[in-house]
Design a protein around this motif. Structure first.
Motif, PDB file in Angstrom:
ATOM      1  N   ASP A 194       0.833  -1.200   0.000  1.00  0.00           N
ATOM      2  CA  ASP A 194       0.000   0.000   0.000  1.00  0.00           C
ATOM      3  C   ASP A 194       0.866   1.247   0.000  1.00  0.00           C
ATOM      4  OD1 ASP A 194      -2.272  -1.551   0.091  1.00  0.00           O
ATOM      5  OD2 ASP A 194      -2.383  -1.532   2.284  1.00  0.00           O
ATOM      6  N   LEU A 195       0.382   2.285  -0.655  1.00  0.00           N
ATOM      7  CA  LEU A 195       1.055   3.584  -0.661  1.00  0.00           C
ATOM      8  C   LEU A 195       0.656   4.335   0.602  1.00  0.00           C
ATOM      9  CD1 LEU A 195       2.816   5.634  -2.234  1.00  0.00           C
ATOM     10  CD2 LEU A 195       0.709   6.487  -3.278  1.00  0.00           C
ATOM     11  N   GLU A 196       1.633   4.653   1.424  1.00  0.00           N
ATOM     12  CA  GLU A 196       1.364   5.328   2.693  1.00  0.00           C
ATOM     13  C   GLU A 196       1.007   6.792   2.424  1.00  0.00           C
ATOM     14  OE1 GLU A 196       0.312   5.955   6.150  1.00  0.00           O
ATOM     15  OE2 GLU A 196       1.202   3.965   5.865  1.00  0.00           O
ATOM     16  N   THR A 197      -0.265   7.135   2.596  1.00  0.00           N
ATOM     17  CA  THR A 197      -0.735   8.497   2.344  1.00  0.00           C
ATOM     18  C   THR A 197      -0.810   9.350   3.602  1.00  0.00           C
ATOM     19  OG1 THR A 197      -3.026   7.726   2.547  1.00  0.00           O
ATOM     20  CG2 THR A 197      -2.069   7.777   0.341  1.00  0.00           C
ATOM     21  N   ARG A 198      -0.758   8.729   4.753  1.00  0.00           N
ATOM     22  CA  ARG A 198      -0.883   9.479   6.017  1.00  0.00           C
ATOM     23  C   ARG A 198       0.504   9.874   6.530  1.00  0.00           C
ATOM     24  NH1 ARG A 198      -5.364   5.229   8.447  1.00  0.00           N
ATOM     25  NH2 ARG A 198      -6.773   5.388   6.650  1.00  0.00           N
TER      26      ARG A 198
ATOM     27  N   SER B  70      -0.838   5.176  -9.410  1.00  0.00           N
ATOM     28  CA  SER B  70      -0.561   5.970  -8.214  1.00  0.00           C
ATOM     29  C   SER B  70       0.741   6.751  -8.350  1.00  0.00           C
ATOM     30  CB  SER B  70      -0.508   5.057  -6.983  1.00  0.00           C
ATOM     31  OG  SER B  70       0.492   4.065  -7.131  1.00  0.00           O
ATOM     32  N   LEU B  71       1.757   6.148  -8.983  1.00  0.00           N
ATOM     33  CA  LEU B  71       3.004   6.881  -9.207  1.00  0.00           C
ATOM     34  C   LEU B  71       2.820   8.032 -10.175  1.00  0.00           C
ATOM     35  CD1 LEU B  71       5.671   4.019  -9.368  1.00  0.00           C
ATOM     36  CD2 LEU B  71       5.251   5.634  -7.513  1.00  0.00           C
ATOM     37  N   MET B  72       1.970   7.838 -11.184  1.00  0.00           N
ATOM     38  CA  MET B  72       1.685   8.935 -12.111  1.00  0.00           C
ATOM     39  C   MET B  72       0.931  10.058 -11.396  1.00  0.00           C
ATOM     40  SD  MET B  72       2.174  10.012 -15.151  1.00  0.00           S
ATOM     41  CE  MET B  72       2.748   8.461 -15.905  1.00  0.00           C
TER      42      MET B  72
ATOM     43  N   MET C  83       5.475  10.922   0.226  1.00  0.00           N
ATOM     44  CA  MET C  83       4.918   9.598  -0.055  1.00  0.00           C
ATOM     45  C   MET C  83       5.849   8.785  -0.936  1.00  0.00           C
ATOM     46  SD  MET C  83       0.789  10.009  -0.524  1.00  0.00           S
ATOM     47  CE  MET C  83       0.820  11.415  -1.631  1.00  0.00           C
ATOM     48  N   CYS C  84       6.473   9.441  -1.927  1.00  0.00           N
ATOM     49  CA  CYS C  84       7.411   8.738  -2.807  1.00  0.00           C
ATOM     50  C   CYS C  84       8.643   8.290  -2.025  1.00  0.00           C
ATOM     51  CB  CYS C  84       7.798   9.639  -3.969  1.00  0.00           C
ATOM     52  SG  CYS C  84       8.936   8.891  -5.156  1.00  0.00           S
ATOM     53  N   VAL C  85       9.151   9.148  -1.150  1.00  0.00           N
ATOM     54  CA  VAL C  85      10.320   8.790  -0.343  1.00  0.00           C
ATOM     55  C   VAL C  85       9.999   7.638   0.585  1.00  0.00           C
ATOM     56  CG1 VAL C  85      11.857   9.625   1.473  1.00  0.00           C
ATOM     57  CG2 VAL C  85      11.378  11.070  -0.498  1.00  0.00           C
ATOM     58  N   ARG C  86       8.825   7.657   1.210  1.00  0.00           N
ATOM     59  CA  ARG C  86       8.425   6.573   2.100  1.00  0.00           C
ATOM     60  C   ARG C  86       8.300   5.250   1.336  1.00  0.00           C
ATOM     61  NH1 ARG C  86       5.646   6.553   6.995  1.00  0.00           N
ATOM     62  NH2 ARG C  86       6.597   8.612   7.238  1.00  0.00           N
TER      63      ARG C  86
END
Length: 366
Positions: free
Chosen positions: A158-162, A183-185, A240-243
């Motif tokens: 999952d992409l961490e959004t928080r 999601s990356l786009m 978010m990208c770094v995480r």
């Protein structure tokens, strides 16, 4: 008294009858006069007035600023030569990211020498930081092997959004989508809007400033919410990208911290320097308006900060990327071993339960 006759008889100074010419007027408060005179100085002085106010300190400040700028440019070249060993395929992204230090330092030196160039120089420095943020995002994606390799390495995580700045209520309701190409786009567009929106806003501000300085002073506050919303949303995408990159074994956090410090200095520190003369009743220094003197001190400090951060960036980009990859691999092996042990324990307990059940069934009842 015939005023026409008095005027025609020769040059004379007429005074009221209740004021005697022999009595001298009392002296007024010199401190109040000096304060009024200080704040009557131009907030945006020309170079001749500014240079005369600095007196002999002008050459010292200009020479020291030029020396610091040359050192920062030399560090930029040295850092590029060190980074080419580890970032050969992404050197165009690295060159843009590292260029913010000499650009911000050069903008600060221009503001030191010519105070009237403050807004255009600030716009150049801030736009350089915004462009560097987007190239840093591209650098993180390239470091992870591209979009497809990044998605495969994530393994459907999952992409961490928080995360900062959306890490508290009411942002807790934001869903966590799967890390995939879409999601990356979406993250790329979220980061790309920073240089575009900031460039448009500062273009409008420069037009207003060139038309009327007081009009710019009165309307700048209305642009602050749009500037803040654009920067915070873009930083959210970068975090978010770094995480996500950290979760697949990369280590972009030190490089991200180096850019974050420049952003804090350019936005927060410069904003505080502008607000200090309005919040406090500062005294006049070297016949300069308090706002001009505060801007001078802030720009000198900013050049020294860029020098220190350039040295730190040289240390960061001289080391190879992906140092934490072996650690992540070891962690995955440990987790896999633990899972295998847990499965074997569960299987053993099930077998023991079956054997005990069969033994109990074979025991005759008495």
């Amino acid at each position: 008294m015939n005023l026409s006759g008095e005027a025609s008889s020769g040059p004379r100074v007429l005074t009221a009858r209740h004021i005697s010419a022999d009595i001298s007027l009392p002296e007024t408060n010199n401190e109040i006069n000096s304060t009024l005179l200080c704040h009557s100085y131009d907030l945006d002085p020309d170079f001749e007035t500014y240079f005369a106010a600095l007196q002999t300190y002008a050459w010292v400040i200009f020479a020291c600023g030029l020396a610091v700028l040359l050192i920062i440019c030399a560090l930029y070249v040295i850092t590029l030569r060190s980074a080419v060993k580890h970032w050969r395929d992404q050197m165009h992204h690295v060159a843009v990211v590292l260029s913010i230090y000499p650009i911000v330092a050069a903008s600060a030196l221009v503001m030191i020498v010519v105070p009237r160039s403050r807004l255009p120089a600030e716009a150049v420095a801030q736009e350089a930081v915004m462009v560097a943020l987007y190239h840093f995002f591209c650098l993180v994606i390239a470091e992870c092997g591209g979009t497809e390799q990044f998605v495969r390495s994530a393994g459907g995580a999952d992409l961490e959004t928080r995360v900062m700045p959306c890490c508290c209520w009411p942002c807790c309701v934001i869903p966590r989508p799967k890390l995939h190409k879409g999601s990356l786009m979406w993250l790329r567009y979220l980061v790309l809007q920073i240089p575009i929106i900031q460039g448009l806003i500062y273009f409008i501000l420069i037009v207003i400033w060139s038309e009327d300085f007081m009009l710019y002073q009165g309307n700048f506050v209305y642009f602050q919410p749009f500037i803040a919303a654009s920067i915070l949303s873009g930083m959210w995408g970068v975090v978010m990208c770094v995480r996500a990159a950290i979760s697949v074994g990369r280590a972009p956090r030190p490089r991200f911290l180096v850019i974050q410090l420049v952003l804090i200095i350019v936005k927060l520190q410069c904003g505080l320097a502008k607000s200090v003369p309005n919040m406090a009743n500062l005294s006049c220094v070297m016949k300069l308006h308090p706002g001009v003197f505060a801007s001078l001190i802030n720009n000198c400090i900013m050049m020294l900060e860029m020098l220190l951060i350039s040295i730190w960036a040289w240390r960061v980009y001289s080391s190879p990327p992906g140092k934490d990859m072996e650690k992540v691999q070891r962690d995955r092996v440990v987790v896999a071993v633990l899972e295998d042990n847990m499965r074997s324990i569960e299987v053993k307990s099930i077998k023991d339960g079956i054997d005990n059940k069969s033994f109990n069934n074979n025991v005759p009842e008495i």
